[in-house]
Design a protein around this motif. Structure first.
Motif, PDB file in Angstrom:
ATOM      1  N   ALA A 126     -66.563 -40.229 -29.517  1.00 56.45           N
ATOM      2  CA  ALA A 126     -67.322 -39.808 -28.072  1.00 56.45           C
ATOM      3  C   ALA A 126     -67.177 -38.913 -27.925  1.00 56.45           C
ATOM      4  N   THR A 127     -68.129 -37.934 -27.238  1.00 55.35           N
ATOM      5  CA  THR A 127     -67.894 -36.650 -27.061  1.00 55.35           C
ATOM      6  C   THR A 127     -68.235 -36.312 -25.379  1.00 55.35           C
ATOM      7  N   VAL A 128     -69.099 -36.844 -24.730  1.00 51.55           N
ATOM      8  CA  VAL A 128     -70.169 -37.043 -23.746  1.00 51.55           C
ATOM      9  C   VAL A 128     -68.941 -38.294 -22.331  1.00 51.55           C
ATOM     10  N   THR A 129     -68.966 -37.497 -20.974  1.00 46.84           N
ATOM     11  CA  THR A 129     -68.519 -38.549 -19.968  1.00 46.84           C
ATOM     12  C   THR A 129     -69.485 -39.119 -18.830  1.00 46.84           C
ATOM     13  N   GLU A 130     -69.095 -39.135 -18.370  1.00 42.00           N
ATOM     14  CA  GLU A 130     -70.479 -40.001 -17.629  1.00 42.00           C
ATOM     15  C   GLU A 130     -71.206 -39.382 -16.654  1.00 42.00           C
ATOM     16  N   ARG A 178     -72.676 -38.148 -30.851  1.00 37.13           N
ATOM     17  CA  ARG A 178     -71.118 -39.522 -31.170  1.00 37.13           C
ATOM     18  C   ARG A 178     -70.876 -38.179 -32.148  1.00 37.13           C
ATOM     19  N   THR A 179     -69.575 -38.506 -33.095  1.00 37.23           N
ATOM     20  CA  THR A 179     -69.117 -37.154 -34.186  1.00 37.23           C
ATOM     21  C   THR A 179     -69.088 -38.630 -35.412  1.00 37.23           C
ATOM     22  N   GLY A 180     -69.129 -37.875 -36.384  1.00 37.65           N
ATOM     23  CA  GLY A 180     -68.823 -39.130 -37.518  1.00 37.65           C
ATOM     24  C   GLY A 180     -70.253 -38.993 -38.308  1.00 37.65           C
ATOM     25  N   LEU A 181     -71.334 -39.079 -37.739  1.00 38.75           N
ATOM     26  CA  LEU A 181     -72.209 -38.862 -38.394  1.00 38.75           C
ATOM     27  C   LEU A 181     -73.015 -37.623 -37.643  1.00 38.75           C
ATOM     28  N   ASP A 182     -74.568 -36.973 -38.114  1.00 39.39           N
ATOM     29  CA  ASP A 182     -74.624 -35.295 -37.987  1.00 39.39           C
ATOM     30  C   ASP A 182     -76.613 -35.710 -37.248  1.00 39.39           C
ATOM     31  N   LEU A 183     -76.458 -35.031 -36.611  1.00 42.43           N
ATOM     32  CA  LEU A 183     -78.727 -35.783 -35.886  1.00 42.43           C
ATOM     33  C   LEU A 183     -79.397 -35.955 -37.163  1.00 42.43           C
ATOM     34  N   LYS A 184     -79.239 -35.076 -37.802  1.00 41.93           N
ATOM     35  CA  LYS A 184     -79.797 -35.031 -39.601  1.00 41.93           C
ATOM     36  C   LYS A 184     -79.871 -35.892 -40.470  1.00 41.93           C
ATOM     37  N   GLN A 185     -78.893 -37.415 -40.365  1.00 47.74           N
ATOM     38  CA  GLN A 185     -77.938 -38.776 -40.420  1.00 47.74           C
ATOM     39  C   GLN A 185     -78.630 -39.474 -39.734  1.00 47.74           C
TER      40      GLN A 185
END
Length: 251
Positions: A126-130, A178-185
């Motif tokens: 996760a990269t965001v907060t509420e 989220r990380t792990g996949l980029d937007l293109k993927q």
């Protein structure tokens, strides 16, 4: 007819030292299927194995083929698809299929990863907060679809405006950031979820446009659809091609 050497070799890469029981019960069928899926299709165009396996997992979730998913997940891991990527495919599928259809795949994934000695939970992606999920979700929408998405969360009829907000902060804010996949993927996999479940043609056209905008060009997308045919059949694959043509014409 016999299973080709190329099909045998690819099958061995996916499932080392595994002999299918269908060789005993359905030898004619398995010859037809393996020669098509593991020779003809994979050699149709240049498509890397990791991406192919991600696409296959996504369409199997989309078409609700739990048994085949259980069979193919170990093959995906053998080809180097990481557990984090597998989990991100599962998580994002919830936004497009709902937990009712994804829940069995999450359970199966956890079981297979555990059997392989992979400790759960995996690292946090996760990269965001509420406080930031709405603004970050809008930023993801703009990056994917363009500036016209600015203010989307506050748009639409008052009665249903909350759903546009949820799309921004939940679908895009919670998952796409989220990380792990980029937007293109992620856009590629979203197209897989949509084309495999069927009945989502307007959304599929929009996401094909987004794929093209992000660099998944039409030739690449035709190859992706081609890889799906053994797993979802011709009707939904042909529908996807029609949607891609419409996306190209209106892009």
């Amino acid at each position: 007819m016999m299973i080709t050497k190329a099909a045998e070799a690819y099958h061995e890469k996916m499932f080392p030292d595994y002999q299918s029981s269908f060789l005993e019960t359905d030898p004619e069928f398995i010859t037809l299927f393996d020669n098509f899926a593991f020779d003809t299709v994979i050699n149709q165009a240049d498509f890397d194995n990791k991406t192919r396996m991600q696409v296959i997992l996504a369409v199997l979730i989309g078409c609700q083929s739990l048994a085949e998913y259980k069979a193919m997940l170990p093959a995906a891991l053998n080809f180097g698809v990481s557990p984090i990527v597998v989990k991100e495919i599962i998580y994002q599928a919830v936004a497009y299929l709902g937990i009712g259809r994804v829940y069995p795949f999450l359970i199966a994934t956890n079981d297979i990863l555990t059997e392989k000695g992979i400790a759960l939970p995996l690292a946090n992606q996760a990269t965001v907060t509420e406080k930031t999920r709405l603004s970050d979700g809008e930023a993801a929408q703009i990056a994917i679809f363009g500036e016209e998405m600015k203010g989307f969360a506050q748009s639409g009829p008052k009665l249903s405006r909350h759903i546009n907000q949820w799309l921004t902060e939940n679908c895009f804010g919670d998952y796409y950031t989220r990380t792990g996949l980029d937007l293109k993927q992620r856009e590629l996999l979203t197209a897989c979820f949509l084309l495999a479940q069927g009945g989502c043609e307007p959304q599929l056209i929009a996401h094909f446009k987004a794929n093209i905008r992000l660099g998944n060009d039409p030739e690449f997308l035709v190859t992706m659809i081609s890889q799906c045919i053994p797993y979802i059949g011709y009707p939904r694959s042909l529908n996807a091609l029609r949607c891609l043509t419409e996306a190209e014409m209106n892009e």
